[in-house]
Enzyme design. Structure first.
Site, PDB file in Angstrom:
ATOM      1  N   ALA A   1      57.643  88.116  65.476  1.00 48.07           N
ATOM      2  CA  ALA A   1      56.991  89.411  65.201  1.00 48.07           C
ATOM      3  C   ALA A   1      57.795  90.214  64.185  1.00 48.07           C
ATOM      4  O   ALA A   1      57.836  91.428  64.229  1.00 48.07           O
ATOM      5  CB  ALA A   1      56.819  90.188  66.501  1.00 48.07           C
ATOM      6  N   GLY A   2      58.448  89.502  63.275  1.00 49.33           N
ATOM      7  CA  GLY A   2      59.219  90.170  62.225  1.00 49.33           C
ATOM      8  C   GLY A   2      58.301  90.664  61.119  1.00 49.33           C
ATOM      9  O   GLY A   2      57.142  91.043  61.376  1.00 49.33           O
TER      10      GLY A   2
ATOM     11  N   HIS B   1      56.082  73.914  48.561  1.00 44.28           N
ATOM     12  CA  HIS B   1      56.326  75.356  48.418  1.00 44.28           C
ATOM     13  C   HIS B   1      57.812  75.574  48.107  1.00 44.28           C
ATOM     14  O   HIS B   1      58.566  76.103  48.912  1.00 44.28           O
ATOM     15  CB  HIS B   1      55.931  76.053  49.720  1.00 44.28           C
ATOM     16  CG  HIS B   1      56.044  77.547  49.659  1.00 44.28           C
ATOM     17  ND1 HIS B   1      55.487  78.300  48.657  1.00 44.28           N
ATOM     18  CD2 HIS B   1      56.650  78.440  50.499  1.00 44.28           C
ATOM     19  CE1 HIS B   1      55.745  79.586  48.889  1.00 44.28           C
ATOM     20  NE2 HIS B   1      56.457  79.687  49.987  1.00 44.28           N
TER      21      HIS B   1
ATOM     22  N   ARG C   1      64.704  77.998  49.759  1.00 45.65           N
ATOM     23  CA  ARG C   1      64.017  77.848  51.043  1.00 45.65           C
ATOM     24  C   ARG C   1      64.645  76.703  51.841  1.00 45.65           C
ATOM     25  O   ARG C   1      64.699  76.745  53.063  1.00 45.65           O
ATOM     26  CB  ARG C   1      62.524  77.594  50.813  1.00 45.65           C
ATOM     27  CG  ARG C   1      61.792  78.789  50.183  1.00 45.65           C
ATOM     28  CD  ARG C   1      60.322  78.523  49.967  1.00 45.65           C
ATOM     29  NE  ARG C   1      59.622  79.651  49.364  1.00 45.65           N
ATOM     30  CZ  ARG C   1      59.456  79.826  48.046  1.00 45.65           C
ATOM     31  NH1 ARG C   1      59.923  78.930  47.187  1.00 45.65           N
ATOM     32  NH2 ARG C   1      58.797  80.873  47.586  1.00 45.65           N
TER      33      ARG C   1
END
Ligand code: APR
Length: 312
Positions: free
Chosen positions: A10-11, A175, A88
């Protein structure tokens, strides 16, 4: 509402995804996080915003997966974001443990859910979710392509002054820094970007798109992008719940498509109630094919590292 979406983490991206989803009045929402009180607080705040916009959606926050029971869709955003200078891939070791736990815990409560993964490194984390969950490929999809394509569309709009609605861009591949903006297929009202823009301007847009996430990390200094990644997840969730058969670029498990196997990779996918209904194959220009192969090699390497970390 009859549908339920649970967001694990829930960041910044998780809470913003809930925000975009609540506005669409698609499903009841659950936010789960390990931080005590935080998902409950954000859920209450979001719930209290809904009378203003007239949306009837239940929003619940919890530290317990029991609250996610019976979800139609699980969104995984749990994990750490990048810091300036990080790729990433640098997140892999930490986030693999978090995503594994999130997948296993969520699946116990929602054995039939479709998983949308957002945690980075994206393609590898989607692969992990499918493998640890022993899920059929159609029930796991990674969000990256809508975001990367939207970044490119925004840059093309800035360059040309044309409405974003007229601009279609397709960014495929992993990505990461090797992602592949397909300039031959991307267009403004049907005119290829290769025709519309001088080569050097187009190349600058391609370069900025590839580095788009890093540009924001450098500016924020304490986190990574969240508005655009989150709205991309909302679009995917809507396509699935409404069974829209919407074609978007997203990370899907390949079994021979584009000459690749056993890899999650950004390709055009058709999303409907069953998840990934179809993977479309473009006939690619030689330079784009070579770029995709390079990108695939980077994702394969990341998946190899994952195999050395987790028994899957
Ligand atoms: N279970 C549930 N939540 C967890 C867990 C866990 N095991 N571990 C961490 N979290 C939570 C954190 O407490 C935090 O609230 O995940 C949340 C991540 O939020 P942020 O730190 O704000 O990061 P965010 O910007 O949302 O990015 C999350 O998405 O886009 C990717 O690269 C990004 O990998 C990153 C992920």
């Amino acid at each position: 509402m009859s549908s339920k979406i649970s967001i694990i983490g829930a960041g910044m991206t998780g809470a913003t995804t809930a925000h975009w989803l609540a506005e669409r009045e698609l499903a009841d929402l659950v936010l789960v996080d390990i931080v005590e009180g935080m998902p409950q607080g954000k859920a209450l705040d979001l719930l209290q915003s809904l009378p203003v916009i007239g949306k009837d959606v239940a929003v619940v926050g919890s530290n317990d997966y029991a609250a996610t029971k019976g979800s139609d869709i699980i969104v995984i955003t749990a994990g750490v974001p990048r810091k300036p200078g990080m790729s990433r891939e640098d997140l892999l070791t930490t986030n693999a443990q978090i995503v594994q736990a999130a997948t296993e815990n969520a699946l116990k409560e929602s054995p039939d859910a479709i998983f949308i993964v957002l945690t980075n490194p994206l393609d590898t984390m989607a692969y992990l979710t499918m493998k640890v969950g022993k899920l059929p490929p159609e029930r796991v999809v990674g969000q990256a392509g809508i975001l990367d394509s939207a970044r490119m569309r925004a840059f093309v709009a800035l360059e040309t002054g044309v409405s974003v609605e007229n601009i279609a861009c397709y960014v495929l591949g992993g990505h990461g820094d090797e992602m592949v903006p397909l300039t031959s297929r991307s267009n403004i009202a049907g005119i290829s970007l290769r025709e519309y823009l001088p080569a050097d301007r187009l190349e600058a847009i391609v370069d900025r798109t590839r580095k788009g996430g890093g540009e924001i990390v450098s500016l924020l200094k304490t986190g990574s992008a969240y508005y655009a990644p989150a709205v991309a997840v909302a679009q995917m969730a809507e396509a699935i719940l409404k069974d829209k058969h919407l074609i978007v670029p997203a990370s899907a498990y390949l079994q021979g498509e584009y000459g690749l196997t056993d890899i999650f990779f950004g390709v055009p996918v058709q999303l409907g109630r069953g998840g990934v209904e179809r993977i479309l194959e473009y006939a690619l220009e030689p330079d784009e094919k070579a770029a995709l192969e390079k990108s695939a090699a980077a994702v394969k390497e990341s998946i190899q590292v994952l195999h050395s970390l987790v028994k899957i």
